[in-house]
Write a protein that holds these residues in place. Structure first.
Motif, PDB file in Angstrom:
ATOM      1  N   LEU A  35      -8.350  16.957  25.057  1.00 13.30           N
ATOM      2  CA  LEU A  35      -8.368  16.583  26.473  1.00 13.30           C
ATOM      3  C   LEU A  35      -9.723  16.876  27.109  1.00 13.30           C
ATOM      4  CD1 LEU A  35      -4.835  17.690  27.676  1.00 13.30           C
ATOM      5  CD2 LEU A  35      -5.665  15.389  27.238  1.00 13.30           C
ATOM      6  N   THR A  95     -11.370  11.568  27.904  1.00 16.32           N
ATOM      7  CA  THR A  95      -9.948  11.457  27.591  1.00 16.32           C
ATOM      8  C   THR A  95      -9.086  11.829  28.792  1.00 16.32           C
ATOM      9  OG1 THR A  95     -10.421  12.001  25.288  1.00 16.32           O
ATOM     10  CG2 THR A  95      -8.147  12.192  25.990  1.00 16.32           C
ATOM     11  N   ARG A 146      -6.411   9.352  30.643  1.00 14.48           N
ATOM     12  CA  ARG A 146      -4.985   9.673  30.705  1.00 14.48           C
ATOM     13  C   ARG A 146      -4.496   9.796  32.145  1.00 14.48           C
ATOM     14  NH1 ARG A 146      -3.527  13.825  25.830  1.00 14.48           N
ATOM     15  NH2 ARG A 146      -4.018  12.382  24.142  1.00 14.48           N
ATOM     16  N   GLN A 201      -4.148   6.284  33.490  1.00 15.87           N
ATOM     17  CA  GLN A 201      -2.989   5.653  32.870  1.00 15.87           C
ATOM     18  C   GLN A 201      -1.693   6.149  33.515  1.00 15.87           C
ATOM     19  OE1 GLN A 201      -2.471   6.504  28.694  1.00 15.87           O
ATOM     20  NE2 GLN A 201      -1.020   4.843  28.439  1.00 15.87           N
ATOM     21  N   ARG A 202      -1.620   7.442  33.775  1.00 15.44           N
ATOM     22  CA  ARG A 202      -0.412   7.992  34.398  1.00 15.44           C
ATOM     23  C   ARG A 202      -0.254   7.479  35.831  1.00 15.44           C
ATOM     24  NH1 ARG A 202       4.587   8.758  34.282  1.00 15.44           N
ATOM     25  NH2 ARG A 202       5.351  10.611  35.318  1.00 15.44           N
TER      26      ARG A 202
END
Length: 68
Positions: free
Chosen positions: A9, A21, A25, A28-29
């Motif tokens: 992460l 990363t 993420r 995306q969430r």
């Protein structure tokens, strides 16, 4: 190695925004939660939804403020 390992992460600042990363993420969430949606016929253009505006406001983020 666990999927959420700190080594995986990684976050980095990229031209004044969160990249890496973690940035991917997180975005995306936010899409999954309906905060952003892709503009029609544009693969890399997203718009902030009403849900996103409400949630950012609830978190104290002024999404209208621009600057560095």
């Amino acid at each position: 190695m666990d999927e959420l390992s700190p080594k995986i992460l990684k976050a980095k600042s990229c031209y004044g925004h969160l990249g890496g990363t973690l940035g991917n993420r997180l975005f995306q969430r936010m899409q999954e939660l309906g905060w952003f949606e892709r503009e029609e016929d544009k693969a890399t253009v997203y718009r902030l939804t009403e849900t996103g505006k409400q949630e950012f406001s609830r978190l104290g983020v002024d999404f209208m403020k621009r600057g560095r």
